[in-house]
Scaffold this motif. Structure first.
Motif, PDB file in Angstrom:
ATOM      1  N   ALA A 190      28.259  44.687  72.116  1.00  0.00           N
ATOM      2  CA  ALA A 190      28.454  44.904  73.552  1.00  0.00           C
ATOM      3  C   ALA A 190      28.922  43.615  74.221  1.00  0.00           C
ATOM      4  O   ALA A 190      29.801  43.646  75.112  1.00  0.00           O
ATOM      5  N   GLN A 191      28.375  42.484  73.797  1.00  0.00           N
ATOM      6  CA  GLN A 191      28.829  41.201  74.329  1.00  0.00           C
ATOM      7  C   GLN A 191      30.284  40.943  73.960  1.00  0.00           C
ATOM      8  O   GLN A 191      31.071  40.472  74.786  1.00  0.00           O
ATOM      9  N   PHE A 192      30.625  41.254  72.714  1.00  0.00           N
ATOM     10  CA  PHE A 192      32.019  41.103  72.290  1.00  0.00           C
ATOM     11  C   PHE A 192      32.945  41.954  73.167  1.00  0.00           C
ATOM     12  O   PHE A 192      33.991  41.499  73.620  1.00  0.00           O
ATOM     13  N   GLU A 193      32.542  43.205  73.355  1.00  0.00           N
ATOM     14  CA  GLU A 193      33.381  44.129  74.109  1.00  0.00           C
ATOM     15  C   GLU A 193      33.551  43.647  75.551  1.00  0.00           C
ATOM     16  O   GLU A 193      34.654  43.702  76.113  1.00  0.00           O
ATOM     17  N   HIS A 194      32.464  43.167  76.162  1.00  0.00           N
ATOM     18  CA  HIS A 194      32.550  42.651  77.527  1.00  0.00           C
ATOM     19  C   HIS A 194      33.501  41.463  77.588  1.00  0.00           C
ATOM     20  O   HIS A 194      34.336  41.362  78.507  1.00  0.00           O
ATOM     21  N   LEU A 195      33.381  40.564  76.623  1.00  0.00           N
ATOM     22  CA  LEU A 195      34.242  39.388  76.611  1.00  0.00           C
ATOM     23  C   LEU A 195      35.695  39.767  76.364  1.00  0.00           C
ATOM     24  O   LEU A 195      36.609  39.217  77.002  1.00  0.00           O
ATOM     25  N   ARG A 196      35.919  40.726  75.481  1.00  0.00           N
ATOM     26  CA  ARG A 196      37.293  41.188  75.227  1.00  0.00           C
ATOM     27  C   ARG A 196      37.894  41.790  76.495  1.00  0.00           C
ATOM     28  O   ARG A 196      39.047  41.516  76.850  1.00  0.00           O
TER      29      ARG A 196
ATOM     30  N   ALA B 162      46.507  28.111  80.118  1.00  0.00           N
ATOM     31  CA  ALA B 162      45.226  28.812  80.014  1.00  0.00           C
ATOM     32  C   ALA B 162      45.427  30.249  79.554  1.00  0.00           C
ATOM     33  O   ALA B 162      44.623  30.789  78.777  1.00  0.00           O
ATOM     34  N   GLN B 163      46.500  30.888  80.016  1.00  0.00           N
ATOM     35  CA  GLN B 163      46.776  32.264  79.598  1.00  0.00           C
ATOM     36  C   GLN B 163      47.070  32.326  78.106  1.00  0.00           C
ATOM     37  O   GLN B 163      46.587  33.220  77.400  1.00  0.00           O
ATOM     38  N   ALA B 164      47.853  31.384  77.607  1.00  0.00           N
ATOM     39  CA  ALA B 164      48.180  31.375  76.177  1.00  0.00           C
ATOM     40  C   ALA B 164      46.929  31.158  75.328  1.00  0.00           C
ATOM     41  O   ALA B 164      46.744  31.808  74.296  1.00  0.00           O
ATOM     42  N   ALA B 165      46.056  30.239  75.775  1.00  0.00           N
ATOM     43  CA  ALA B 165      44.809  29.994  75.037  1.00  0.00           C
ATOM     44  C   ALA B 165      43.926  31.237  75.041  1.00  0.00           C
ATOM     45  O   ALA B 165      43.307  31.589  74.024  1.00  0.00           O
ATOM     46  N   ALA B 166      43.879  31.928  76.188  1.00  0.00           N
ATOM     47  CA  ALA B 166      43.080  33.148  76.279  1.00  0.00           C
ATOM     48  C   ALA B 166      43.633  34.235  75.365  1.00  0.00           C
ATOM     49  O   ALA B 166      42.875  34.989  74.746  1.00  0.00           O
ATOM     50  N   ALA B 167      44.952  34.331  75.275  1.00  0.00           N
ATOM     51  CA  ALA B 167      45.567  35.338  74.395  1.00  0.00           C
ATOM     52  C   ALA B 167      45.206  35.071  72.938  1.00  0.00           C
ATOM     53  O   ALA B 167      44.944  36.009  72.166  1.00  0.00           O
ATOM     54  N   ASP B 168      45.168  33.788  72.549  1.00  0.00           N
ATOM     55  CA  ASP B 168      44.761  33.450  71.180  1.00  0.00           C
ATOM     56  C   ASP B 168      43.315  33.863  70.922  1.00  0.00           C
ATOM     57  O   ASP B 168      42.989  34.410  69.861  1.00  0.00           O
ATOM     58  N   GLN B 169      42.448  33.602  71.869  1.00  0.00           N
ATOM     59  CA  GLN B 169      41.051  33.958  71.703  1.00  0.00           C
ATOM     60  C   GLN B 169      40.851  35.470  71.686  1.00  0.00           C
ATOM     61  O   GLN B 169      40.019  35.994  70.938  1.00  0.00           O
TER      62      GLN B 169
ATOM     63  N   GLU C 282      41.649  36.720  68.326  1.00  0.00           N
ATOM     64  CA  GLU C 282      40.567  36.419  67.390  1.00  0.00           C
ATOM     65  C   GLU C 282      39.411  37.405  67.559  1.00  0.00           C
ATOM     66  O   GLU C 282      38.845  37.896  66.582  1.00  0.00           O
ATOM     67  N   LEU C 283      39.076  37.734  68.789  1.00  0.00           N
ATOM     68  CA  LEU C 283      37.984  38.678  69.041  1.00  0.00           C
ATOM     69  C   LEU C 283      38.334  40.082  68.584  1.00  0.00           C
ATOM     70  O   LEU C 283      37.471  40.844  68.161  1.00  0.00           O
ATOM     71  N   ALA C 284      39.606  40.444  68.677  1.00  0.00           N
ATOM     72  CA  ALA C 284      40.022  41.815  68.385  1.00  0.00           C
ATOM     73  C   ALA C 284      40.411  42.018  66.931  1.00  0.00           C
ATOM     74  O   ALA C 284      40.506  43.148  66.468  1.00  0.00           O
ATOM     75  N   GLY C 285      40.636  40.931  66.185  1.00  0.00           N
ATOM     76  CA  GLY C 285      41.133  41.069  64.820  1.00  0.00           C
ATOM     77  C   GLY C 285      40.049  41.461  63.844  1.00  0.00           C
ATOM     78  O   GLY C 285      39.090  40.731  63.637  1.00  0.00           O
ATOM     79  N   SER C 286      40.196  42.610  63.202  1.00  0.00           N
ATOM     80  CA  SER C 286      39.150  43.097  62.294  1.00  0.00           C
ATOM     81  C   SER C 286      39.038  42.236  61.044  1.00  0.00           C
ATOM     82  O   SER C 286      38.020  42.264  60.358  1.00  0.00           O
ATOM     83  N   GLU C 287      40.077  41.471  60.719  1.00  0.00           N
ATOM     84  CA  GLU C 287      40.029  40.617  59.537  1.00  0.00           C
ATOM     85  C   GLU C 287      39.822  39.155  59.906  1.00  0.00           C
ATOM     86  O   GLU C 287      40.025  38.265  59.089  1.00  0.00           O
ATOM     87  N   SER C 288      39.430  38.888  61.135  1.00  0.00           N
ATOM     88  CA  SER C 288      39.220  37.511  61.568  1.00  0.00           C
ATOM     89  C   SER C 288      37.953  36.949  60.953  1.00  0.00           C
ATOM     90  O   SER C 288      37.090  37.674  60.452  1.00  0.00           O
TER      91      SER C 288
ATOM     92  N   HIS D  56      33.560  29.962  67.305  1.00  0.00           N
ATOM     93  CA  HIS D  56      34.444  30.909  67.981  1.00  0.00           C
ATOM     94  C   HIS D  56      33.920  31.434  69.313  1.00  0.00           C
ATOM     95  O   HIS D  56      34.654  31.467  70.300  1.00  0.00           O
ATOM     96  N   LEU D  57      32.670  31.870  69.332  1.00  0.00           N
ATOM     97  CA  LEU D  57      32.185  32.519  70.551  1.00  0.00           C
ATOM     98  C   LEU D  57      32.142  31.581  71.757  1.00  0.00           C
ATOM     99  O   LEU D  57      32.640  31.947  72.831  1.00  0.00           O
ATOM    100  N   PRO D  58      31.552  30.382  71.633  1.00  0.00           N
ATOM    101  CA  PRO D  58      31.575  29.497  72.807  1.00  0.00           C
ATOM    102  C   PRO D  58      32.993  29.169  73.255  1.00  0.00           C
ATOM    103  O   PRO D  58      33.262  29.067  74.455  1.00  0.00           O
ATOM    104  N   ALA D  59      33.911  29.024  72.295  1.00  0.00           N
ATOM    105  CA  ALA D  59      35.300  28.727  72.659  1.00  0.00           C
ATOM    106  C   ALA D  59      35.907  29.884  73.443  1.00  0.00           C
ATOM    107  O   ALA D  59      36.645  29.667  74.424  1.00  0.00           O
ATOM    108  N   ALA D  60      35.603  31.114  73.025  1.00  0.00           N
ATOM    109  CA  ALA D  60      36.140  32.275  73.739  1.00  0.00           C
ATOM    110  C   ALA D  60      35.562  32.362  75.149  1.00  0.00           C
ATOM    111  O   ALA D  60      36.277  32.656  76.116  1.00  0.00           O
ATOM    112  N   VAL D  61      34.270  32.107  75.272  1.00  0.00           N
ATOM    113  CA  VAL D  61      33.634  32.139  76.594  1.00  0.00           C
ATOM    114  C   VAL D  61      34.223  31.057  77.490  1.00  0.00           C
ATOM    115  O   VAL D  61      34.546  31.303  78.659  1.00  0.00           O
ATOM    116  N   ASP D  62      34.383  29.856  76.950  1.00  0.00           N
ATOM    117  CA  ASP D  62      34.942  28.759  77.742  1.00  0.00           C
ATOM    118  C   ASP D  62      36.381  29.044  78.147  1.00  0.00           C
ATOM    119  O   ASP D  62      36.799  28.735  79.277  1.00  0.00           O
TER     120      ASP D  62
END
Length: 274
Positions: A155-161, A198-205, A208-214, A243-249
């Motif tokens: 659920a946290q992943f989904e909210h962040l995505r 910032a948009q490009a960095a967010a797209a990378d994250q 990573e969150l959405a990739g099933s093979e990440s 990964h997670l703190p980087a995505a949140v940041d």
């Protein structure tokens, strides 16, 4: 009857190797007999509600194979040390085994089993094998608690995505509006490039969150779908720490850029360049 002749070091070494191999075969066979049967599964899951039992049976099969792999690792790691130490035990035995002892197959097997059981490596391996059994027994309780943890984490992943995707989409809409503005270059200069970075960095994250093979998803599956020793668990947690703190940041940074964008836009339009 010929006088018994003390066994040679080579003969005792062969007996020790045979004893270690027999130990290995017995460990794997006992695991199959004890755990890899329908009766064992039914007994372990007997208290699970019927409407959840089929799903848990499938989960248990995967869980069990993971522990079987762990067992093979233990066996492979200890077979050599057990053989080496069993040879030392046999060589130090007083009286020394004789050729008659070795020619009697049943007696030789008992002697090899005695030597194997007397080794420190056997005792260490027995503790690890017992631990595997205890971990398997704990499956029903473990899977129940992990199910809640997994649901919360996902659920946290989904909210962040969703948050990242929404902020990226807003940034893209702003960019499209800017691209159609008559004074596009001046407006872009006033806003600065930080927003697009910032948009490009967010797209990378987001990828990573959405990739099933990440790495992140592989770590998630490793934690919840199979056994992990301390070293593997440490590696999995390191993935989350990376990964997670980087995505949140990254999401927070993009959100902050979007919030300050309004001030920059107001400043640009209220204080036009003369």
């Amino acid at each position: 009857m010929p006088t018994p002749v003390p066994a040679t070091d080579t003969q005792l070494r062969q007996l020790a190797d045979r004893g270690a191999q027999t130990w290995s075969d017995n460990v794997l066979r006992d695991f199959d007999r004890h755990w890899r049967t329908g009766q064992a599964t039914d007994a372990l899951l007997s208290e699970v509600p019927a409407d959840h039992r089929d799903a848990m049976t499938d989960q248990f099969a995967q869980f069990l194979e993971g522990w079987h792999d762990q067992l093979i690792t233990v066996v492979d790691r200890y077979r050599g040390p057990i053989a080496d130490q069993a040879w030392a035990v046999l060589a130090a035995r007083n009286p020394r085994p004789t050729d008659h002892d070795l020619h009697d197959v049943a007696a030789a097997d008992q002697l090899a089993a005695w030597a194997v059981a007397a080794t420190c490596a056997h005792q260490e391996s027995a503790a690890k094998i017992e631990g595997i059994g205890e971990s398997i027994k704990a499956f029903p309780e473990l899977v129940g608690s992990l199910a809640g943890m997994r649901a919360s984490l996902e659920a946290q992943f989904e909210h962040l995505r969703e948050e990242l995707a929404e902020r990226i989409a807003r940034t893209s809409r702003i960019r499209a509006l800017i691209d159609t503005h008559p004074e596009r270059d001046a407006l872009l200069a006033a806003i600065g490039a930080d927003l697009w970075t910032a948009q490009a960095a967010a797209a990378d994250q987001l990828a990573e969150l959405a990739g099933s093979e990440s790495d992140l998803h592989r770590a998630l599956r490793s934690i919840f779908d199979g056994p992990a020793d301390d070293e593997q668990m440490e590696e999995n947690l390191a993935v989350f720490s990376a990964h997670l703190p980087a995505a949140v940041d990254t999401s927070a940074a993009l959100g902050a850029h979007l919030e300050t964008l309004a001030e920059r836009m107001i400043g640009y339009f209220c204080n036009p360049v003369v």
